[in-house]
Structures are given as C-alpha cells and as structure tokens.
Design an enzyme around this catalytic site. Sequence first.
Site, PDB file in Angstrom:
ATOM      1  N   ARG A   1       0.947  -1.279  -0.013  1.00 39.30           N
ATOM      2  CA  ARG A   1       0.114   0.127   0.086  1.00 39.30           C
ATOM      3  C   ARG A   1       0.805   1.174   0.063  1.00 39.30           C
ATOM      4  NH1 ARG A   1      -2.701  -3.881  -0.427  1.00 39.30           N
ATOM      5  NH2 ARG A   1      -4.529  -4.450   0.881  1.00 39.30           N
TER       6      ARG A   1
ATOM      7  N   SER B   1     -10.474   0.537   4.124  1.00 42.06           N
ATOM      8  CA  SER B   1      -9.270   0.284   5.167  1.00 42.06           C
ATOM      9  C   SER B   1      -8.937   1.488   5.720  1.00 42.06           C
ATOM     10  CB  SER B   1      -8.234  -0.747   5.016  1.00 42.06           C
ATOM     11  OG  SER B   1      -8.937  -1.916   4.435  1.00 42.06           O
TER      12      SER B   1
ATOM     13  N   GLU C   1      -3.913   4.333   6.310  1.00 44.40           N
ATOM     14  CA  GLU C   1      -3.630   4.202   4.855  1.00 44.40           C
ATOM     15  C   GLU C   1      -4.376   5.264   3.925  1.00 44.40           C
ATOM     16  OE1 GLU C   1      -4.948   0.245   3.320  1.00 44.40           O
ATOM     17  OE2 GLU C   1      -5.882   1.253   1.876  1.00 44.40           O
TER      18      GLU C   1
HETATM   19  P1  FAD Z   1      -8.301   9.729  -4.360  1.00 46.99           P
HETATM   20  O1  FAD Z   1      -8.800   9.367  -3.108  1.00 46.99           O
HETATM   21  O2  FAD Z   1      -9.130  10.452  -5.132  1.00 46.99           O
HETATM   22  O3  FAD Z   1      -6.701  10.274  -4.130  1.00 46.99           O
HETATM   23  C1  FAD Z   1      -5.893   9.391  -3.432  1.00 46.99           C
HETATM   24  C2  FAD Z   1      -4.496   9.910  -3.474  1.00 46.99           C
HETATM   25  O4  FAD Z   1      -4.221   9.751  -4.600  1.00 46.99           O
HETATM   26  C3  FAD Z   1      -4.678  11.562  -2.943  1.00 46.99           C
HETATM   27  O5  FAD Z   1      -3.332  11.821  -2.313  1.00 46.99           O
HETATM   28  C4  FAD Z   1      -4.621  12.122  -4.519  1.00 46.99           C
HETATM   29  O6  FAD Z   1      -3.964  13.358  -4.618  1.00 46.99           O
HETATM   30  C5  FAD Z   1      -3.806  11.030  -5.395  1.00 46.99           C
HETATM   31  N1  FAD Z   1      -4.120  10.898  -6.577  1.00 46.99           N
HETATM   32  C6  FAD Z   1      -5.319  10.625  -6.900  1.00 46.99           C
HETATM   33  N2  FAD Z   1      -5.378  10.340  -8.481  1.00 46.99           N
HETATM   34  C7  FAD Z   1      -4.160  11.086  -8.853  1.00 46.99           C
HETATM   35  C8  FAD Z   1      -3.663  11.197 -10.173  1.00 46.99           C
HETATM   36  N3  FAD Z   1      -3.994  10.940 -11.230  1.00 46.99           N
HETATM   37  N4  FAD Z   1      -2.127  11.528 -10.150  1.00 46.99           N
HETATM   38  C9  FAD Z   1      -1.559  11.895  -8.865  1.00 46.99           C
HETATM   39  N5  FAD Z   1      -2.044  11.665  -7.874  1.00 46.99           N
HETATM   40  C10 FAD Z   1      -3.294  11.234  -7.801  1.00 46.99           C
HETATM   41  N6  FAD Z   1      -7.795   0.450  -1.758  1.00 46.99           N
HETATM   42  C11 FAD Z   1      -6.925  -0.944  -2.171  1.00 46.99           C
HETATM   43  O7  FAD Z   1      -5.603  -0.883  -2.113  1.00 46.99           O
HETATM   44  N7  FAD Z   1      -7.695  -2.164  -1.963  1.00 46.99           N
HETATM   45  C12 FAD Z   1      -9.131  -2.153  -1.708  1.00 46.99           C
HETATM   46  O8  FAD Z   1      -9.327  -3.226  -1.590  1.00 46.99           O
HETATM   47  C13 FAD Z   1      -9.930  -1.078  -1.549  1.00 46.99           C
HETATM   48  N8  FAD Z   1     -11.154  -1.131  -1.253  1.00 46.99           N
HETATM   49  C14 FAD Z   1     -11.776   0.035  -0.883  1.00 46.99           C
HETATM   50  C15 FAD Z   1     -13.270  -0.093  -0.526  1.00 46.99           C
HETATM   51  C16 FAD Z   1     -13.953   0.908  -0.196  1.00 46.99           C
HETATM   52  C17 FAD Z   1     -15.485   0.802   0.061  1.00 46.99           C
HETATM   53  C18 FAD Z   1     -13.285   2.219  -0.309  1.00 46.99           C
HETATM   54  C19 FAD Z   1     -14.314   3.406   0.061  1.00 46.99           C
HETATM   55  C20 FAD Z   1     -12.079   2.203  -0.535  1.00 46.99           C
HETATM   56  C21 FAD Z   1     -11.167   1.176  -0.864  1.00 46.99           C
HETATM   57  N9  FAD Z   1      -9.948   1.421  -1.219  1.00 46.99           N
HETATM   58  C22 FAD Z   1      -9.091   0.159  -1.364  1.00 46.99           C
HETATM   59  C23 FAD Z   1      -9.103   2.687  -1.224  1.00 46.99           C
HETATM   60  C24 FAD Z   1      -9.359   3.497  -2.472  1.00 46.99           C
HETATM   61  O9  FAD Z   1     -10.629   2.847  -3.374  1.00 46.99           O
HETATM   62  C25 FAD Z   1      -7.915   3.195  -3.532  1.00 46.99           C
HETATM   63  O10 FAD Z   1      -6.802   3.980  -2.798  1.00 46.99           O
HETATM   64  C26 FAD Z   1      -8.269   3.949  -4.809  1.00 46.99           C
HETATM   65  O11 FAD Z   1      -6.843   3.674  -5.542  1.00 46.99           O
HETATM   66  C27 FAD Z   1      -8.139   5.506  -4.691  1.00 46.99           C
HETATM   67  O12 FAD Z   1      -8.494   6.247  -5.899  1.00 46.99           O
HETATM   68  P2  FAD Z   1      -9.244   7.631  -5.768  1.00 46.99           P
HETATM   69  O13 FAD Z   1      -9.227   7.875  -7.453  1.00 46.99           O
HETATM   70  O14 FAD Z   1     -10.320   7.632  -5.262  1.00 46.99           O
HETATM   71  O15 FAD Z   1      -8.052   8.503  -5.444  1.00 46.99           O
HETATM   72  P1  NAP Z   2     -10.081 -10.488   5.605  1.00 47.28           P
HETATM   73  O1  NAP Z   2     -10.283 -11.751   4.273  1.00 47.28           O
HETATM   74  O2  NAP Z   2     -10.954 -10.541   6.601  1.00 47.28           O
HETATM   75  O3  NAP Z   2      -8.502 -10.698   6.118  1.00 47.28           O
HETATM   76  C1  NAP Z   2      -8.053  -9.894   7.110  1.00 47.28           C
HETATM   77  C2  NAP Z   2      -6.531  -9.322   6.884  1.00 47.28           C
HETATM   78  O4  NAP Z   2      -5.666 -10.428   6.665  1.00 47.28           O
HETATM   79  C3  NAP Z   2      -6.318  -9.008   5.365  1.00 47.28           C
HETATM   80  O5  NAP Z   2      -6.581  -7.508   5.465  1.00 47.28           O
HETATM   81  C4  NAP Z   2      -5.196  -9.375   4.515  1.00 47.28           C
HETATM   82  O6  NAP Z   2      -4.383  -8.605   4.333  1.00 47.28           O
HETATM   83  C5  NAP Z   2      -5.098 -10.279   5.494  1.00 47.28           C
HETATM   84  N1  NAP Z   2      -5.049 -11.811   4.916  1.00 47.28           N
HETATM   85  C6  NAP Z   2      -6.145 -12.726   4.530  1.00 47.28           C
HETATM   86  N2  NAP Z   2      -5.821 -13.735   3.900  1.00 47.28           N
HETATM   87  C7  NAP Z   2      -4.273 -13.669   4.018  1.00 47.28           C
HETATM   88  C8  NAP Z   2      -3.615 -14.508   3.123  1.00 47.28           C
HETATM   89  N3  NAP Z   2      -3.763 -15.740   2.603  1.00 47.28           N
HETATM   90  N4  NAP Z   2      -2.148 -14.044   3.288  1.00 47.28           N
HETATM   91  C9  NAP Z   2      -1.795 -12.896   3.725  1.00 47.28           C
HETATM   92  N5  NAP Z   2      -2.546 -11.949   4.126  1.00 47.28           N
HETATM   93  C10 NAP Z   2      -3.860 -12.318   4.383  1.00 47.28           C
HETATM   94  O7  NAP Z   2      -9.851  -9.004   4.790  1.00 47.28           O
HETATM   95  P2  NAP Z   2     -10.947  -8.263   4.135  1.00 47.28           P
HETATM   96  O8  NAP Z   2     -11.008  -7.091   5.085  1.00 47.28           O
HETATM   97  O9  NAP Z   2     -12.187  -8.975   3.874  1.00 47.28           O
HETATM   98  O10 NAP Z   2     -10.280  -7.522   2.729  1.00 47.28           O
HETATM   99  C11 NAP Z   2     -10.082  -8.680   1.905  1.00 47.28           C
HETATM  100  C12 NAP Z   2      -9.122  -8.141   0.808  1.00 47.28           C
HETATM  101  O11 NAP Z   2      -9.460  -7.014   0.381  1.00 47.28           O
HETATM  102  C13 NAP Z   2      -7.773  -7.747   1.672  1.00 47.28           C
HETATM  103  O12 NAP Z   2      -6.612  -8.017   0.670  1.00 47.28           O
HETATM  104  C14 NAP Z   2      -8.052  -6.413   1.733  1.00 47.28           C
HETATM  105  O13 NAP Z   2      -6.686  -5.724   1.873  1.00 47.28           O
HETATM  106  C15 NAP Z   2      -8.731  -5.586   0.637  1.00 47.28           C
HETATM  107  N6  NAP Z   2      -9.454  -4.666   1.172  1.00 47.28           N
HETATM  108  C16 NAP Z   2      -8.837  -3.507   1.099  1.00 47.28           C
HETATM  109  C17 NAP Z   2      -9.525  -2.308   1.270  1.00 47.28           C
HETATM  110  C18 NAP Z   2      -8.763  -1.017   1.478  1.00 47.28           C
HETATM  111  O14 NAP Z   2      -9.308   0.021   1.679  1.00 47.28           O
HETATM  112  N7  NAP Z   2      -7.332  -0.966   1.517  1.00 47.28           N
HETATM  113  C19 NAP Z   2     -10.682  -2.298   1.773  1.00 47.28           C
HETATM  114  C20 NAP Z   2     -11.293  -3.542   1.756  1.00 47.28           C
HETATM  115  C21 NAP Z   2     -10.674  -4.696   1.519  1.00 47.28           C
HETATM  116  P3  NAP Z   2      -4.072  -7.763   3.148  1.00 47.28           P
HETATM  117  O15 NAP Z   2      -4.906  -6.649   3.496  1.00 47.28           O
HETATM  118  O16 NAP Z   2      -2.717  -7.296   3.377  1.00 47.28           O
HETATM  119  O17 NAP Z   2      -4.367  -8.277   1.878  1.00 47.28           O
END
Ligand code: FAD
Ligand code: NAP
Length: 335
Positions: A160, A235, A331
């Site tokens: 991340r 998250s 994050e």
């Molecule tokens: P924004 O929120 O608009 O911006 C985020 C940052 O990136 C800011 O600092 C902004 O300045 C910068 N930025 C945006 N666009 C650009 C660009 N074109 N050039 C330079 N900088 C830029 N993330 C995960 O990694 N895994 C997940 O599973 C995941 N699940 C999510 C689930 C939900 C319900 C929600 C609400 C969020 C989740 N996220 C997850 C977080 C998010 O969706 C991601 O980080 C996504 O990539 C953000 O994109 P955005 O366009 O909305 O960025």
């Molecule tokens: P989950 O399956 O309940 O698991 C909880 C955490 O354990 C996850 O965050 C994941 O880490 C870790 N995990 C689970 N299985 C794993 C494996 N086999 N090896 C290593 N790590 C493992 O998680 P969840 O909340 O439902 O999310 C599922 C996936 O979607 C995850 O990968 C999570 O990162 C992603 N997600 C991300 C966001 C976001 O905003 N970033 C929001 C929702 C879901 P990791 O997060 O490192 O994968």
Amino acid sequence: MQISQNEDIQNYNTFGLSAKAEHFVRISNVQEARAICLLDFEEKRVLGGGSNILFANNIKGLLIKNEIKGKSLRHFTNKVQITVGGGVNWHEFVLWAVEHDFGGVENLSLIPGTVGASPIQNIGAYGVELKDVFVKCKALNLKTGKSRTFTKKTCAFGYRDSFFKNEGKGKWLIYEVTFTLTKNKHRKNTSYGAIQKTLELKGVSHPTISDISEAVIEIRTSKLPDPKKIGNCGSFFKNPEVEAAFFQKLKSNNPNIPSYPMPSGKIKVPAGWLIEQCGWKGKRVGNTGCYKHQALVLVNHGGAKGKEVSDLAHAIIESVQQKFEIRLTPEVNLW
Ligand code: FAD
Ligand code: NAP
C-alpha cells in the site's frame, strides 16, 4: 476548462465529508492538464474518485479533478498491453478486462476510485497488487508541466505504498497507466480470504476469471459498507508487520491472534483484529464510528466532520498502542 471558486466537494469524497476547495477545475485531456500545471497556484492537488482521502479541512489552492479517459491496446501472442487514461473508473476497467477475458485484475474487482490513483498506494486485494500487472505510468510535474515515465522500479512499490506517497508526494499528476494482462494461461489466485469457499458454495471447481471477479464482488458487497449509503474510505489503517520475536510475545498473551508470515520474515497481523480486541468494532462516537462488520473501516453515519473522524482514528491508534505496543499507521491520505 473553467476554474471555479469555493467549490463544494462533499460529493467528491466517499466519506461524504463536507469541505470546500478554494479553486477547482476538471481536466479531460493531457493538453488541459499541462496548461493547468503551468498556472501559478501555490498549492495544487489531484483528486480522483476521493475514495482514499480524509478532508480534515477546506482545500487551499487548486484542486484538479482528473477526468482523462481513453484506452489503447497492443496485442502479443499470450498477453495484451493496455494503456488507460488516469480518469477512467478502476472497477469499470476491471469489468471491461474480465469481459474481454484479459486476466490479472479480477481479484481487484470493486475497488473504488480511478486508474490514475491505482499506483499511488499500489492498490491491492485478495493476494494481488497493482504491481503484478503494472508496466509504466506517465505523469506531469505539477509545477513544470513536464511529462515523465515511471517504471515499476521508479515507482518503488511497497505494501500500500509507492514513490508517490513518499518523495513524489503531491508533485505529480498521473495521466495514464499501462498494464500487461494475460490473454490465455491466466494465473488465477483463489487462495486468499473467502474466494475459494465462495466458489465452492456456487459449485464452481474450475473458475474462470469472470467467476473469480464475481466471487470477489459478492464477498466485498457482503462485508464492506457501500459508500453511497454509508460514507467510508475502505480500510483506514494498514495491516502492521512485526518482527517474529515480538510476534511470539504477542502470541503467548493472545493465543488466537491471526497472523500471516511475510517473505521478509516479518509477521503481518490484521489491524482489524487488533482494533476489535480494543472494543471499537461497531462503536459509534458522535457522527462517526467503526463499521459493525469490519473494524478497520471508519464510517460517517451522517454529518460527520473530518476532525471527528481523525480524532477517532487517533483514539484507536492510542488504544492499540497501549494494549499491543503496535502503532497503526493510516492508509488513508489525510488532507
Ligand atoms: P483519491 O482518493 O481521489 O486520491 C487518493 C490519493 O491519490 C490522493 O493523495 C490524491 O492526490 C492522489 N491521486 C489521485 N489521483 C491521482 C493522479 N491521477 N495523479 C496523482 N495523484 C493522484 N484500496 C485498496 O488498495 N484495496 C482495496 O481493496 C480497497 N477497497 C476499498 C473499498 C472501499 C469501500 C473504499 C471506499 C476504498 C477502498 N480502497 C481500497 C481505497 C481506494 O479505493 C484506493 O486507494 C483508490 O485507488 C483511490 O482512488 P481515487 O481515485 O479515489 O483516489
Ligand atoms: P480478510 O479476508 O478478513 O483478512 C483480514 C486481513 O488478513 C486482510 O487485510 C489481509 O491482508 C490478511 N489476509 C487474509 N488472508 C491472507 C493470506 N492468505 N495471506 C496474507 N494475508 C492475508 O480481509 P477483508 O477485510 O475481507 O479484505 C479482503 C481483501 O480486500 C484484503 O486483501 C484487503 O486488503 C482488501 N481490502 C482493502 C481495503 C482498503 O481500503 N485498502 C478495503 C477492503 C478490502 P491484506 O490487506 O494485506 O491483503
């Protein structure tokens, strides 16, 4: 292209926090983006889908909403290279790839936001990260308007994390990203989380990438709050990775602690579990709180202020620190 003043940006962040941007502009092509970069604003920020930002304050300077679209393809024998505009919706791109049987991004289904933001935190879910399919991205320097190509190496992707969250923070506008996807011999990953179980329940023993995408969408829809109904940014914290010796100490005090060994030798501990153990899951504090099904997600129950959410985040960080001696890091980008 019109620059507006004092723009209400509540609808441009999935937390649904109310805030204003001093100056605001939408860009829909690289020429417009370059012209905007050359304007003399002290601060410029790029906004995608607003799904990873906490607006703690009103936004000073110029907020640039990236709406650059477009897609181009180069076919090879077993793979396809696709260049996608930074303003394209990420999930729409994934659905398009799955529909064309291009493999590699199916586990990243239903992540909100834009393609241009995907390298910022090396988006990841269900055992796949952006870096696994990333070839390069092109970005404009927000001060000079000069274009630079970033490779996988120069993006310095981590968990991340990337160059754009560190030295490159706030300096670049990513206007296109190039991916390599498979056309056949897909490398399917169903080992993570509940994917395998969901497929079994559906009676699918040889899943296609479309089956995997559907399973991921089903799991996510059942576990995560829909930002259209309840404001959130996914998250809020990263999962911490701790040293093996420290983990043994934790485990002796908390025999049920979930853990995942990392290739680095460190141990990943789910932040959601740590937060839940501190009693935060489902707890409401004013208009904000921890989501009832996943403690890692902070929510806006309606009318929350950015400061309320960041105060809650600090309280959670302190209680996890006290109970487990682990310092959680956000994050979400705090603006
Ligand atoms: P924004 O929120 O608009 O911006 C985020 C940052 O990136 C800011 O600092 C902004 O300045 C910068 N930025 C945006 N666009 C650009 C660009 N074109 N050039 C330079 N900088 C830029 N993330 C995960 O990694 N895994 C997940 O599973 C995941 N699940 C999510 C689930 C939900 C319900 C929600 C609400 C969020 C989740 N996220 C997850 C977080 C998010 O969706 C991601 O980080 C996504 O990539 C953000 O994109 P955005 O366009 O909305 O960025
Ligand atoms: P989950 O399956 O309940 O698991 C909880 C955490 O354990 C996850 O965050 C994941 O880490 C870790 N995990 C689970 N299985 C794993 C494996 N086999 N090896 C290593 N790590 C493992 O998680 P969840 O909340 O439902 O999310 C599922 C996936 O979607 C995850 O990968 C999570 O990162 C992603 N997600 C991300 C966001 C976001 O905003 N970033 C929001 C929702 C879901 P990791 O997060 O490192 O994968």
